[in-house]
Each structure stands twice: as C-alpha cells, then as structure tokens.
Design a protein around this motif. Structure first.
Motif, PDB file in Angstrom:
ATOM      1  N   UNK A  81       0.945  -1.329   0.013  1.00 32.17           N
ATOM      2  CA  UNK A  81       0.103   0.008  -0.023  1.00 32.17           C
ATOM      3  C   UNK A  81       0.888   1.333   0.094  1.00 32.17           C
ATOM      4  N   UNK A  82       0.417   2.387  -0.693  1.00 29.86           N
ATOM      5  CA  UNK A  82       1.070   3.448  -0.924  1.00 29.86           C
ATOM      6  C   UNK A  82       0.132   4.641  -0.302  1.00 29.86           C
ATOM      7  N   UNK A  83       0.635   5.240   0.741  1.00 29.81           N
ATOM      8  CA  UNK A  83      -0.363   5.958   1.558  1.00 29.81           C
ATOM      9  C   UNK A  83      -0.319   7.514   1.226  1.00 29.81           C
ATOM     10  N   UNK A 117       7.518  17.109  -0.174  1.00 30.09           N
ATOM     11  CA  UNK A 117       8.017  16.081   0.214  1.00 30.09           C
ATOM     12  C   UNK A 117       7.131  14.568   0.157  1.00 30.09           C
ATOM     13  N   UNK A 118       5.833  14.821   0.062  1.00 32.70           N
ATOM     14  CA  UNK A 118       4.891  13.682  -0.117  1.00 32.70           C
ATOM     15  C   UNK A 118       5.052  13.253  -1.494  1.00 32.70           C
ATOM     16  N   UNK A 126      -7.909   1.685  -4.640  1.00 34.34           N
ATOM     17  CA  UNK A 126      -7.694   2.808  -3.593  1.00 34.34           C
ATOM     18  C   UNK A 126      -8.569   2.569  -2.589  1.00 34.34           C
ATOM     19  N   UNK A 127      -8.053   2.540  -1.074  1.00 36.26           N
ATOM     20  CA  UNK A 127      -8.942   2.094  -0.166  1.00 36.26           C
ATOM     21  C   UNK A 127      -8.901   3.412   0.635  1.00 36.26           C
ATOM     22  N   UNK A 128      -9.930   3.679   1.447  1.00 35.30           N
ATOM     23  CA  UNK A 128      -9.855   4.925   2.437  1.00 35.30           C
ATOM     24  C   UNK A 128      -9.294   4.263   3.769  1.00 35.30           C
ATOM     25  N   UNK A 181      -3.284   3.723  -1.953  1.00 34.36           N
ATOM     26  CA  UNK A 181      -3.011   2.860  -3.191  1.00 34.36           C
ATOM     27  C   UNK A 181      -2.964   1.566  -2.926  1.00 34.36           C
ATOM     28  N   UNK A 182      -3.507   0.424  -3.778  1.00 33.23           N
ATOM     29  CA  UNK A 182      -3.331  -0.749  -3.199  1.00 33.23           C
ATOM     30  C   UNK A 182      -2.632  -1.509  -4.376  1.00 33.23           C
TER      31      UNK A 182
END
Length: 262
Positions: A203-205, A223-224, A245-247, A254-255
């Motif tokens: 997962x990429x948050x 930076x993000x 994508x998940x909340x 991202x998944x």
C-alpha cells in the motif's frame, strides 16, 4: 452500508442528477471551440498551454476522439483523445476529460468515459490510456475503483511545472491509467459488481491532511510527492500494478499487487 451498496447508491444519485445530459461525438468547428473555452474554464492555464482548436480538429480526423457532454445546447464536459500505437497495438490516449464546475459530481465524467469505451470497442480498440496526478485521490478512486483501470507506469514531471492552479505549482508527476475495455475487471467495475480491494501486498499512503497542506505548506506537499514517486518507481520496477484505492483513518492509500495476476 457496504462499499458495494455505497457505490450503487452513488450511481443511482448521479443518474438522476445527469438526466437530460447527452454525450455525443463532436464534429463541427463551433463544438471544438466550445471545448477550448471549457478547457480555459477548467484548467485556468495561460494561452501557450491551452490545446488549440486545431488539435481537436486533428484528433477528430485521425482516429482519435472528441466527445462532448451537452445539457441542451450547452457543452458541460468534453473528452479529447488521440490515436496511439505501441508494440503493435493500437490504442487511444485520452489526453483531457473535463467537466464544468457547475456539473461536477453528477456523473458526467462517467458518462463521457462509458461513451468513450463504447465508441472505441465499436472500432475494435481494446485499450484506452490516460495520465493523472497520483496525489489527486478522488481521481484515483474513480479511475481504479469505479472504472477498473490499473497503473503500471509513473512519469516524473511529465508536463513540467505549468501555470494551472490545479497543478499547485509543483512538478507534474503522472500515473498512467490502463483501461482494458473488454476485460472482466473493467466489466465488473462499470457494472458495480467488483469487490472492493482491502488487502494487497503493498500500500502507498497519502496523508489525510494532504489537501490542507496544499493551501499552506508547499515543502510538505513536495516531500509527499517525492516519497510517493519513489515508492511507485520501486514497486513498478518489481512488476507490481496499482489496482485500487482504499480509505483509511490515516488517509487514502493505493493498493498494489503483482501485475502477473492480470
């Protein structure tokens, strides 16, 4: 309420809100000029960064698409796509899809994409691609969850730093959405039959506070962007794909999963 039920409820609400709106191909110069004016309204870029009328004309006569969403005689959204060819495969690159601010969240963008899919399949085209900002999570949800696209490529600063306020003054990093139009994944997504992805190997948050930071903290936004770029680059090199994508309490994510699964 389950995610599937929420999606169905949203779809029903959008269908009611979009009643009376018609999507069709654009063919006349006055329609191409309307696309340009809508482009100015949506992106707010300076003239040198605006796609001119001639670009819409060329796309329409060389195998691309110029599609308009109309409320009566008024154009309220459009799509511009150009013909592409890579590794022996013909596809469409959907360069722009925009909806007037007064008509957003009414399902117009989805109407444009579904018409785009039908028109492309009618010509034997199975793939449509487009780029989007990986930090625009609402777009990511629409592209991956609602349409069934996947992403396997990441372009850093693809268009350079533009004059559009929508681009926040940062580099225009872009994910490439691959929309395989007749795949089981896409069919399930557009018919609201796809199950929400919840657990994947990676997962990429994106922080929940990100949009707030865009108003006041440019270094933190940058930076993000740098971290997200590095993570996507690493996992794409390992043959993973972004599939949903998940909340979450800490923010959306991202998944990713190995793309050989597809």
């Amino acid at each position: 309420m389950s995610e599937e039920a929420k999606a169905h409820a949203h779809e029903s609400k959008a269908a009611r809100a979009s009643e009376g709106i018609v999507v069709r191909k654009c063919c006349a110069l006055e329609e191409f000029r309307a696309c340009v004016e809508l482009q100015r309204e949506i992106w707010g870029e300076e003239d040198l960064e605006i796609e001119p009328v001639t670009m819409f004309v060329v796309a329409s006569i060389t195998g691309g698409q110029v599609l308009g969403a109309f409320d009566g005689d008024k154009m309220v959204g459009y799509t511009l796509a150009v013909a592409g060819w890579r590794q022996g495969l013909m596809y469409l690159h959907s360069h722009q899809t925009g909806v007037s601010a007064a008509y957003r969240d009414r399902g117009v963008g989805r109407m444009l994409k579904l018409f785009q899919r039908d028109e492309a399949l009618g010509r034997g085209i199975r793939l449509v691609e487009w780029t989007f900002d990986p930090l625009e999570m609402k777009n990511a949800h629409f592209n991956l969850n609602r349409l069934g696209a996947i992403c396997r490529r990441y372009f850093p600063n693809l268009y350079g730093v533009t004059t559009s306020p929508l681009h926040r003054g940062i580099q225009t990093d872009r994910l490439v959405a691959e929309w395989w139009l007749d795949s089981p994944r896409v069919i399930a997504a557009i018919e609201n039959l796809a199950l929400s992805a919840k657990d994947t190997p990676v997962a990429i948050e994106v922080p929940a506070e990100f949009e707030q930071w865009t108003q006041s903290d440019l270094p933190r936004v940058q930076a993000v962007q740098t971290r997200v770029r590095e993570e996507f680059t690493k996992w794409f090199a390992r043959e993973y794909a972004a599939i949903g994508v998940r909340a979450g309490e800490k923010g959306p994510a991202y998944l990713l999963a190995p793309w050989s699964d597809f």
